[in-house]
Design an enzyme around this catalytic site. Structure first.
Site, PDB file in Angstrom:
ATOM      1  N   ASN A   1      -2.384  -4.694   3.315  1.00 49.59           N
ATOM      2  CA  ASN A   1      -1.202  -5.140   2.543  1.00 49.59           C
ATOM      3  C   ASN A   1      -1.514  -5.667   1.145  1.00 49.59           C
ATOM      4  OD1 ASN A   1       0.742  -4.732   4.712  1.00 49.59           O
ATOM      5  ND2 ASN A   1      -0.363  -6.390   5.692  1.00 49.59           N
TER       6      ASN A   1
ATOM      7  N   TYR B   1       0.882   8.236   9.804  1.00 46.84           N
ATOM      8  CA  TYR B   1       0.080   7.660   8.716  1.00 46.84           C
ATOM      9  C   TYR B   1      -1.275   7.136   9.217  1.00 46.84           C
ATOM     10  CZ  TYR B   1      -0.981   4.386   4.876  1.00 46.84           C
ATOM     11  OH  TYR B   1      -1.584   3.693   3.847  1.00 46.84           O
TER      12      TYR B   1
ATOM     13  N   ARG C   1       1.525 -10.869   9.028  1.00 37.23           N
ATOM     14  CA  ARG C   1       0.574 -10.018   8.290  1.00 37.23           C
ATOM     15  C   ARG C   1      -0.275 -10.929   7.394  1.00 37.23           C
ATOM     16  NH1 ARG C   1       2.917  -7.171  11.222  1.00 37.23           N
ATOM     17  NH2 ARG C   1       3.787  -5.104  10.929  1.00 37.23           N
TER      18      ARG C   1
ATOM     19  N   LYS D   1      -5.176   8.607   8.593  1.00 38.17           N
ATOM     20  CA  LYS D   1      -6.246   7.795   7.985  1.00 38.17           C
ATOM     21  C   LYS D   1      -7.480   7.779   8.892  1.00 38.17           C
ATOM     22  CE  LYS D   1      -4.242   5.963   4.217  1.00 38.17           C
ATOM     23  NZ  LYS D   1      -4.610   6.484   2.888  1.00 38.17           N
TER      24      LYS D   1
HETATM   25  N1  LIG Z   1      -0.724  -0.758  -0.977  1.00 41.89           N
HETATM   26  C1  LIG Z   1      -1.142  -1.084   0.238  1.00 41.89           C
HETATM   27  O1  LIG Z   1      -0.807  -2.146   0.758  1.00 41.89           O
HETATM   28  C2  LIG Z   1      -2.043  -0.147   1.008  1.00 41.89           C
HETATM   29  C3  LIG Z   1      -2.414  -0.509   2.311  1.00 41.89           C
HETATM   30  C4  LIG Z   1      -3.240   0.341   3.009  1.00 41.89           C
HETATM   31  C5  LIG Z   1      -3.699   1.516   2.447  1.00 41.89           C
HETATM   32  N2  LIG Z   1      -3.317   1.853   1.175  1.00 41.89           N
HETATM   33  C6  LIG Z   1      -3.812   3.117   0.622  1.00 41.89           C
HETATM   34  O2  LIG Z   1      -4.233   2.905  -0.710  1.00 41.89           O
HETATM   35  C7  LIG Z   1      -3.962   4.065  -1.497  1.00 41.89           C
HETATM   36  C8  LIG Z   1      -3.154   3.675  -2.723  1.00 41.89           C
HETATM   37  O3  LIG Z   1      -1.952   3.042  -2.287  1.00 41.89           O
HETATM   38  P1  LIG Z   1      -0.838   2.517  -3.304  1.00 41.89           P
HETATM   39  O4  LIG Z   1      -0.276   1.286  -2.726  1.00 41.89           O
HETATM   40  O5  LIG Z   1      -1.343   2.517  -4.674  1.00 41.89           O
HETATM   41  O6  LIG Z   1       0.256   3.657  -3.089  1.00 41.89           O
HETATM   42  P2  LIG Z   1       1.106   4.470  -4.175  1.00 41.89           P
HETATM   43  O7  LIG Z   1       2.129   5.226  -3.384  1.00 41.89           O
HETATM   44  O8  LIG Z   1       1.576   3.592  -5.265  1.00 41.89           O
HETATM   45  O9  LIG Z   1       0.013   5.472  -4.759  1.00 41.89           O
HETATM   46  C9  LIG Z   1      -0.300   6.697  -4.156  1.00 41.89           C
HETATM   47  C10 LIG Z   1      -0.232   7.765  -5.221  1.00 41.89           C
HETATM   48  O10 LIG Z   1      -0.581   9.029  -4.647  1.00 41.89           O
HETATM   49  C11 LIG Z   1       0.176   9.998  -5.310  1.00 41.89           C
HETATM   50  N3  LIG Z   1       0.318  11.254  -4.566  1.00 41.89           N
HETATM   51  C12 LIG Z   1       1.030  11.461  -3.435  1.00 41.89           C
HETATM   52  N4  LIG Z   1       1.001  12.756  -3.109  1.00 41.89           N
HETATM   53  C13 LIG Z   1       0.250  13.379  -4.067  1.00 41.89           C
HETATM   54  C14 LIG Z   1      -0.142  14.729  -4.264  1.00 41.89           C
HETATM   55  N5  LIG Z   1       0.258  15.685  -3.431  1.00 41.89           N
HETATM   56  N6  LIG Z   1      -0.905  15.022  -5.336  1.00 41.89           N
HETATM   57  C15 LIG Z   1      -1.294  14.045  -6.209  1.00 41.89           C
HETATM   58  N7  LIG Z   1      -0.947  12.746  -6.066  1.00 41.89           N
HETATM   59  C16 LIG Z   1      -0.189  12.413  -4.986  1.00 41.89           C
HETATM   60  C17 LIG Z   1       1.548   9.350  -5.478  1.00 41.89           C
HETATM   61  O11 LIG Z   1       2.316  10.006  -6.483  1.00 41.89           O
HETATM   62  C18 LIG Z   1       1.174   7.920  -5.817  1.00 41.89           C
HETATM   63  O12 LIG Z   1       1.179   7.695  -7.208  1.00 41.89           O
HETATM   64  C19 LIG Z   1      -3.271   5.058  -0.567  1.00 41.89           C
HETATM   65  O13 LIG Z   1      -4.231   5.941  -0.046  1.00 41.89           O
HETATM   66  C20 LIG Z   1      -2.730   4.178   0.537  1.00 41.89           C
HETATM   67  O14 LIG Z   1      -2.563   4.880   1.745  1.00 41.89           O
HETATM   68  C21 LIG Z   1      -2.495   1.048   0.454  1.00 41.89           C
END
Ligand SMILES: NC(=O)c1ccc[n+]([C@@H]2O[C@H](COP(=O)([O-])OP(=O)(O)OC[C@H]3O[C@@H](n4cnc5c(N)ncnc54)[C@H](O)[C@@H]3O)[C@@H](O)[C@H]2O)c1
Length: 341
Positions: free
Chosen positions: A179, A150, A221, A154
């Site tokens: 987070n 992961y 965290r 990124k």
């Molecule tokens: N939530 C956190 O704490 C956090 C921390 C660091 C980074 N991020 C990043 O922020 C972004 C959003 O995170 P989140 O918490 O909302 O996660 P989430 O898993 O709720 O949302 C990600 C979405 O991407 C969609 N997705 C996955 N594969 C797909 C594909 N092949 N085609 C279309 N859609 C697809 C999923 O269905 C999901 O709805 C992500 O890029 C994540 O890596 C989140």
């Protein structure tokens, strides 16, 4: 009002994307959402929602057509520490395909600005070995030693954004989330993260019962409420800062401390049972927000107490809707489902 601006949010069926779509709609943007799934808990506010697999290049081309000005690229294969340590190849492959194809399709369809959601998982592991960790500055991602799978994906996509800016003069923005938590986030099934998972466990625990914690609970965290996250995203998109930027709080708390806070909100006394066999990630991670303050003139401000109160109550109401709350142990027969939690 930004009535003429057209925005695409990928990952709009997910946690942050869903909240972002609602916020952009409030501000008057025309919004298209795209995701492989619909939002789990309530309908999307988007004007247009494409159910598509964004690993496929043709779908990225369709999603970015029609005069889209800005892309918030949030789609990713991700989850909590249990999930991201279990399937490195699949996670890295899925997200690298989404990101490479979304960048190229956005460029070819003349998108004006592309924001990539990176993560604190890009930071070098050797700088996160103590619970009392020094907050991470943006440059601490190098020399590179990110989270396997992961985090490497990124970090690579951050570089790809840089190459697109340099080679094609394509405008990119890069945010590193620390987070994020709040209502409408996954709270069970394997992809949930600590605040939602602990909220669920506390709701379902009996007062004076046990709660299972991954690791010794002394890992630390910082956590950011989703409204602050969305505010920061919108501000970064409109800023002229193209380098990676932390977006998080700098209040460090251990997982044991998080359990205590949520138990207090619930009014429960729980006994912690630590499972040392479960993954716990780096020992400590915190966000240095010096640059965030400089660039955006702003920083997240919603306290953990306020954010967790809202989150806990939302998880509880979801479990109640699903008929999962335990009857109160002292409720007499025939009293109906007096719930606790
Ligand atoms: N939530 C956190 O704490 C956090 C921390 C660091 C980074 N991020 C990043 O922020 C972004 C959003 O995170 P989140 O918490 O909302 O996660 P989430 O898993 O709720 O949302 C990600 C979405 O991407 C969609 N997705 C996955 N594969 C797909 C594909 N092949 N085609 C279309 N859609 C697809 C999923 O269905 C999901 O709805 C992500 O890029 C994540 O890596 C989140």
């Amino acid at each position: 009002m930004n009535t003429r601006k057209r925005v695409l949010v990928t990952g709009a069926g997910g946690f942050i994307g869903h909240h972002l779509v609602a916020r952009l709609k409030e501000e008057g943007y025309w919004v298209r959402g795209a995701d492989i799934k619909l939002p789990e808990y309530e309908g999307s506010a988007a004007d247009d929602f494409l159910l598509v697999d964004l690993r496929k290049y043709d779908n990225c081309l369709v999603a970015t057509r029609g005069g889209i000005d800005q892309v918030y690229n949030l789609a990713a294969d991700m989850g909590g520490i249990g999930y991201i340590t279990a399937a490195h190849a699949e996670i890295a492959r899925n997200s690298v395909l989404i990101n490479a194809h979304m960048l190229e399709a956005s460029r070819l369809n003349d998108v004006k600005r592309f924001l990539f959601s990176s993560s604190a998982c890009v930071y070098a592991g050797c700088k996160q070995t103590s619970s009392d960790v020094v907050p991470l500055r943006e440059e601490d991602a190098y020399p590179a030693d990110p989270e396997p799978g992961y985090g490497w994906e990124k970090l690579f996509t951050e570089e790809l954004c840089r190459y697109y800016r340099r080679d094609y003069k394509f405008e990119t923005r890069i945010v590193r989330f620390h987070n994020v938590y709040g209502p409408l986030g996954t709270y069970e099934g394997g992809k949930e993260k600590a605040p939602a998972a602990i909220s669920r466990k506390v709701v379902l625990a009996q007062d004076y019962g046990n709660i299972e914690i991954w690791g010794d609970g002394e890992q630390t965290r910082s956590f950011m409420y989703v409204d602050d996250c969305v505010e920061g995203l919108v501000r970064l998109m409109t800023s002229n800062y193209p380098e990676p930027l932390n977006l998080g709080t700098h209040r460090l708390i251990s997982i044991n401390g998080l359990v205590d806070l949520i138990s207090k909100i619930a009014g429960k006394h729980l006994v912690k049972r630590h499972d040392l066999g479960k993954p716990q990630g780096v020992r400590g991670r915190n966000s240095d927000n010096t640059r965030l303050n400089e660039v955006l003139g702003w920083a997240p401000s919603i306290s953990l107490e306020v954010g967790l109160d809202i989150t806990y109550k939302w998880v509880k109401s979801e479990l109640a809707k699903a008929g999962r709350l335990q009857p109160h142990p002292f409720a007499s027969h025939g009293q109906g489902s007096q719930c606790q939690g």
